[in-house]
Design a protein around this motif. Structure first.
Motif: not given
Length: 232
Positions: A49-59, A153-170
């Protein structure tokens, strides 16, 4: 081909009428109907329930999955001198500076995660239009702009996942493989959902976690009861 068609049809029929399942039911359904000849990735998609077009709703954020992703992650590091050597020793697949920038500018992006030391950002900054849309741009908020390149590097290799909300809030990500046992997949899903929950931005109003869907790479998706995926 006919046989593959029957498999796909059978898998889809198994999902008909199934929605708002518990996390356990959803994982059981997905694992039991993964028909591809390779080890499919279990993927999660979350409607927020966010609108990432607004800076204060970026996830955005990062989470280390307790049981890893099951994927061989290729890591590129922008660094020089001792830090470049440190990255190579930690298992980075590609290490460079201007030479790596030129490789990326030419369109060759043979990596899944990009890390940089702070002094490299003037070089990496020129690649924003190439790396940004692929969610590969190094960012201090998720630990990919750092002097501790070995740990990154070790974290990336060991199962670390980045996430970023897309335009549609997904938000979507891979949370393991269908070959994982159900318990390990469940732990990974709960860890991912928890991380996204904790990343709730100040500007989010009303319901934040709206819908959660799980699927395998080649399979249909199924909606998951939000409470069951938040450990409640």
């Amino acid at each position: 081909m006919a046989k593959l068609g029957k498999r796909a049809k059978a898998a889809r029929e198994a999902f008909v009428g199934k929605e708002d399942l518990s996390l356990d039911e959803a994982l059981n359904l997905i694992r039991g109907n993964a028909r591809a000849k390779f080890d499919e990735t279990v993927e999660i998609a979350m409607n927020l329930g966010v609108d990432p077009r607004h800076a204060d709703q970026m996830v955005r954020g990062v989470v280390s999955l307790p049981n890893g992703t099951g994927k061989d992650v290729r890591v590129a590091v922008f660094a020089r001198g001792a830090k470049a050597e440190e990255a190579q020793a930690a298992g980075a697949d590609i290490v460079g500076a201007e030479d790596l920038m030129e490789t990326v500018q030419s369109g060759k992006i043979d990596f899944d995660r990009c890390i940089a030391t702070p002094d490299m950002m003037p070089i990496v900054g020129r690649l924003g239009k190439v790396l940004g849309p692929r969610n590969l741009m190094p960012n201090p908020k998720v630990g990919t702009v750092t002097m501790d390149v070995a740990e990154a590097v070790k974290a990336a290799k060991g199962g670390q996942v980045q996430f970023k909300v897309e335009k549609a809030g997904v938000i979507h990500a891979g949370v393991g493989k269908v070959s994982f046992d159900e318990g390990k997949l469940k732990e990974n899903v709960l860890a991912f959902v928890d991380a996204v929950s904790k990343a709730k931005p100040a500007g989010a109003k009303g319901s934040y976690l709206k819908k959660i869907f799980l699927s395998s790479t080649m399979g249909p998706g199924v909606s998951v009861n939000v409470e069951s995926a938040t450990g409640n």
